[in-house]
Scaffold this motif. Structure first.
Motif, PDB file in Angstrom:
ATOM      1  N   LEU A 101       0.829  -1.208   0.000  1.00  0.00           N
ATOM      2  CA  LEU A 101       0.000   0.000   0.000  1.00  0.00           C
ATOM      3  C   LEU A 101       0.866   1.261   0.000  1.00  0.00           C
ATOM      4  CD1 LEU A 101      -2.736   1.420   0.174  1.00  0.00           C
ATOM      5  CD2 LEU A 101      -2.630   1.121   2.660  1.00  0.00           C
ATOM      6  N   ILE A 102       1.908   1.283   0.826  1.00  0.00           N
ATOM      7  CA  ILE A 102       2.816   2.441   0.887  1.00  0.00           C
ATOM      8  C   ILE A 102       3.440   2.698  -0.475  1.00  0.00           C
ATOM      9  CG2 ILE A 102       5.045   3.198   1.816  1.00  0.00           C
ATOM     10  CD1 ILE A 102       4.136   1.851   4.506  1.00  0.00           C
ATOM     11  N   HIS A 103       3.921   1.649  -1.130  1.00  0.00           N
ATOM     12  CA  HIS A 103       4.542   1.821  -2.448  1.00  0.00           C
ATOM     13  C   HIS A 103       3.525   2.279  -3.488  1.00  0.00           C
ATOM     14  CE1 HIS A 103       7.774  -1.101  -0.892  1.00  0.00           C
ATOM     15  NE2 HIS A 103       8.152   0.141  -0.706  1.00  0.00           N
ATOM     16  N   PHE A 104       2.307   1.790  -3.379  1.00  0.00           N
ATOM     17  CA  PHE A 104       1.252   2.235  -4.289  1.00  0.00           C
ATOM     18  C   PHE A 104       0.985   3.726  -4.102  1.00  0.00           C
ATOM     19  CE2 PHE A 104      -3.201   3.096  -5.219  1.00  0.00           C
ATOM     20  CZ  PHE A 104      -3.289   2.659  -6.527  1.00  0.00           C
ATOM     21  N   VAL A 105       0.852   4.159  -2.849  1.00  0.00           N
ATOM     22  CA  VAL A 105       0.596   5.581  -2.568  1.00  0.00           C
ATOM     23  C   VAL A 105       1.762   6.434  -3.055  1.00  0.00           C
ATOM     24  CG1 VAL A 105       0.340   7.277  -0.702  1.00  0.00           C
ATOM     25  CG2 VAL A 105      -0.989   5.147  -0.657  1.00  0.00           C
ATOM     26  N   GLU A 106       2.985   6.007  -2.782  1.00  0.00           N
ATOM     27  CA  GLU A 106       4.155   6.760  -3.243  1.00  0.00           C
ATOM     28  C   GLU A 106       4.158   6.874  -4.770  1.00  0.00           C
ATOM     29  OE1 GLU A 106       7.465   5.726   0.203  1.00  0.00           O
ATOM     30  OE2 GLU A 106       7.291   4.385  -1.531  1.00  0.00           O
ATOM     31  N   GLY A 107       3.812   5.787  -5.455  1.00  0.00           N
ATOM     32  CA  GLY A 107       3.810   5.778  -6.908  1.00  0.00           C
ATOM     33  C   GLY A 107       2.726   6.645  -7.527  1.00  0.00           C
ATOM     34  N   ARG A 108       1.672   6.909  -6.788  1.00  0.00           N
ATOM     35  CA  ARG A 108       0.553   7.702  -7.302  1.00  0.00           C
ATOM     36  C   ARG A 108       0.490   9.093  -6.673  1.00  0.00           C
ATOM     37  NH1 ARG A 108      -2.674   3.847 -10.153  1.00  0.00           N
ATOM     38  NH2 ARG A 108      -3.710   5.652 -11.071  1.00  0.00           N
ATOM     39  N   GLN A 109       1.518   9.465  -5.897  1.00  0.00           N
ATOM     40  CA  GLN A 109       1.488  10.730  -5.176  1.00  0.00           C
ATOM     41  C   GLN A 109       1.398  11.937  -6.109  1.00  0.00           C
ATOM     42  OE1 GLN A 109       0.884  10.905  -2.076  1.00  0.00           O
ATOM     43  NE2 GLN A 109       1.001  13.100  -1.876  1.00  0.00           N
ATOM     44  N   GLY A 110       1.976  11.850  -7.295  1.00  0.00           N
ATOM     45  CA  GLY A 110       1.857  12.945  -8.259  1.00  0.00           C
ATOM     46  C   GLY A 110       0.403  13.245  -8.583  1.00  0.00           C
ATOM     47  N   GLU A 111      -0.394  12.188  -8.766  1.00  0.00           N
ATOM     48  CA  GLU A 111      -1.823  12.352  -9.040  1.00  0.00           C
ATOM     49  C   GLU A 111      -2.546  12.956  -7.839  1.00  0.00           C
ATOM     50  OE1 GLU A 111      -3.707   8.822 -10.897  1.00  0.00           O
ATOM     51  OE2 GLU A 111      -1.638   8.072 -10.943  1.00  0.00           O
ATOM     52  N   VAL A 112      -2.155  12.551  -6.656  1.00  0.00           N
ATOM     53  CA  VAL A 112      -2.765  13.090  -5.435  1.00  0.00           C
ATOM     54  C   VAL A 112      -2.474  14.588  -5.332  1.00  0.00           C
ATOM     55  CG1 VAL A 112      -2.708  13.026  -2.907  1.00  0.00           C
ATOM     56  CG2 VAL A 112      -2.715  10.882  -4.209  1.00  0.00           C
ATOM     57  N   LEU A 113      -1.231  14.978  -5.574  1.00  0.00           N
ATOM     58  CA  LEU A 113      -0.863  16.396  -5.481  1.00  0.00           C
ATOM     59  C   LEU A 113      -1.629  17.240  -6.502  1.00  0.00           C
ATOM     60  CD1 LEU A 113       2.977  16.055  -4.887  1.00  0.00           C
ATOM     61  CD2 LEU A 113       1.209  16.648  -3.203  1.00  0.00           C
ATOM     62  N   LYS A 114      -1.795  16.717  -7.707  1.00  0.00           N
ATOM     63  CA  LYS A 114      -2.576  17.439  -8.717  1.00  0.00           C
ATOM     64  C   LYS A 114      -4.035  17.572  -8.289  1.00  0.00           C
ATOM     65  CE  LYS A 114       0.356  16.242 -12.597  1.00  0.00           C
ATOM     66  NZ  LYS A 114       0.541  15.382 -13.762  1.00  0.00           N
ATOM     67  N   ALA A 115      -4.598  16.519  -7.730  1.00  0.00           N
ATOM     68  CA  ALA A 115      -5.987  16.565  -7.241  1.00  0.00           C
ATOM     69  C   ALA A 115      -6.124  17.589  -6.124  1.00  0.00           C
ATOM     70  CB  ALA A 115      -6.426  15.184  -6.760  1.00  0.00           C
ATOM     71  N   GLN A 116      -5.142  17.650  -5.243  1.00  0.00           N
ATOM     72  CA  GLN A 116      -5.164  18.634  -4.155  1.00  0.00           C
ATOM     73  C   GLN A 116      -5.101  20.058  -4.701  1.00  0.00           C
ATOM     74  OE1 GLN A 116      -1.870  17.394  -1.691  1.00  0.00           O
ATOM     75  NE2 GLN A 116      -3.096  15.844  -0.619  1.00  0.00           N
ATOM     76  N   GLU A 117      -4.267  20.256  -5.720  1.00  0.00           N
ATOM     77  CA  GLU A 117      -4.165  21.586  -6.347  1.00  0.00           C
ATOM     78  C   GLU A 117      -5.495  21.985  -6.974  1.00  0.00           C
ATOM     79  OE1 GLU A 117      -0.899  21.400  -9.115  1.00  0.00           O
ATOM     80  OE2 GLU A 117       0.576  21.123  -7.510  1.00  0.00           O
ATOM     81  N   ARG A 118      -6.140  21.066  -7.693  1.00  0.00           N
ATOM     82  CA  ARG A 118      -7.443  21.359  -8.308  1.00  0.00           C
ATOM     83  C   ARG A 118      -8.477  21.661  -7.227  1.00  0.00           C
ATOM     84  NH1 ARG A 118      -5.975  16.891 -11.394  1.00  0.00           N
ATOM     85  NH2 ARG A 118      -7.392  15.550 -10.202  1.00  0.00           N
ATOM     86  N   TYR A 119      -8.503  20.890  -6.177  1.00  0.00           N
ATOM     87  CA  TYR A 119      -9.444  21.078  -5.080  1.00  0.00           C
ATOM     88  C   TYR A 119      -9.240  22.451  -4.453  1.00  0.00           C
ATOM     89  CZ  TYR A 119     -11.866  20.213  -0.645  1.00  0.00           C
ATOM     90  OH  TYR A 119     -12.712  20.294   0.437  1.00  0.00           O
ATOM     91  N   ASP A 120      -7.995  22.775  -4.144  1.00  0.00           N
ATOM     92  CA  ASP A 120      -7.698  24.071  -3.511  1.00  0.00           C
ATOM     93  C   ASP A 120      -8.030  25.244  -4.427  1.00  0.00           C
ATOM     94  OD1 ASP A 120      -6.825  22.625  -1.319  1.00  0.00           O
ATOM     95  OD2 ASP A 120      -4.679  22.927  -1.731  1.00  0.00           O
ATOM     96  N   ALA A 121      -7.727  25.111  -5.718  1.00  0.00           N
ATOM     97  CA  ALA A 121      -8.014  26.189  -6.679  1.00  0.00           C
ATOM     98  C   ALA A 121      -9.507  26.414  -6.790  1.00  0.00           C
ATOM     99  CB  ALA A 121      -7.418  25.847  -8.045  1.00  0.00           C
ATOM    100  N   ALA A 122     -10.292  25.348  -6.762  1.00  0.00           N
ATOM    101  CA  ALA A 122     -11.750  25.463  -6.871  1.00  0.00           C
ATOM    102  C   ALA A 122     -12.368  26.090  -5.626  1.00  0.00           C
ATOM    103  CB  ALA A 122     -12.367  24.085  -7.110  1.00  0.00           C
ATOM    104  N   ARG A 123     -11.652  26.091  -4.541  1.00  0.00           N
ATOM    105  CA  ARG A 123     -12.151  26.630  -3.280  1.00  0.00           C
ATOM    106  C   ARG A 123     -11.433  27.901  -2.848  1.00  0.00           C
ATOM    107  NH1 ARG A 123     -13.413  21.960  -4.223  1.00  0.00           N
ATOM    108  NH2 ARG A 123     -15.175  20.848  -3.353  1.00  0.00           N
ATOM    109  N   GLY A 124     -10.825  28.563  -3.796  1.00  0.00           N
ATOM    110  CA  GLY A 124     -10.194  29.848  -3.513  1.00  0.00           C
ATOM    111  C   GLY A 124      -8.823  29.770  -2.869  1.00  0.00           C
ATOM    112  N   GLY A 125      -8.083  28.716  -3.159  1.00  0.00           N
ATOM    113  CA  GLY A 125      -6.699  28.640  -2.697  1.00  0.00           C
ATOM    114  C   GLY A 125      -6.527  28.336  -1.233  1.00  0.00           C
ATOM    115  N   LEU A 126      -7.286  27.404  -0.727  1.00  0.00           N
ATOM    116  CA  LEU A 126      -7.180  27.002   0.685  1.00  0.00           C
ATOM    117  C   LEU A 126      -5.771  26.730   0.986  1.00  0.00           C
ATOM    118  CD1 LEU A 126     -10.288  24.708   1.073  1.00  0.00           C
ATOM    119  CD2 LEU A 126     -10.040  27.016   1.891  1.00  0.00           C
TER     120      LEU A 126
END
Length: 126
Positions: A101-126
């Motif tokens: 699970l840890i290796h899976f999360v590490e391997g997909r962390q780029g996607e997580v960071l992009k999702a966080q950026e989209r989420y924050d941008a949609a909510r006014g830069g939390l």
């Protein structure tokens, strides 16, 4: 009735498996099990490996994991005393699953960071 005959349901608040799951999947438990997968460690070696854990939290985590039968504490009667920690067979099996699970999360962390950026941008830069 032997405890191996019981059915366990982690979704029930009374089930004993819930506390074990908490010990295994909590931040320090998961990292400690993952670190111990690499071998046997003394306390301070383990503390350096699990960056950020306090002495108190690592001690509490190791006690909980030892009580659950996942970690073996080997105290040598030397001067000064030497204490080594290693995984039991059950602890190794759980650590292997956690590391997948840890290796899976590490391997997909780029996607997580992009999702966080989209989420924050949609909510006014939390």
């Amino acid at each position: 009735m032997d405890s191996s005959d019981l059915a366990y349901d982690v979704f029930s608040r009374q089930c004993s498996s819930r506390s074990t799951l908490e010990h295994v999947t909590g931040r320090w438990g998961a990292l400690t099990l993952g670190a111990l997968h690499d071998g046997t460690f003394r306390f301070n070696e383990l503390r350096r490996r699990v960056d950020g854990v306090s002495e108190k939290m690592l001690s509490q985590t190791l006690h909980a994991l030892e009580r659950d039968g996942l970690v073996l504490r080997d105290a040598q009667p030397t001067n000064p005393p030497r204490v080594d920690y290693q995984l039991t067979a059950l602890g190794r099996e759980i650590a292997e699953r956690l590391l997948a699970l840890i290796h899976f999360v590490e391997g997909r962390q780029g996607e997580v960071l992009k999702a966080q950026e989209r989420y924050d941008a949609a909510r006014g830069g939390l």
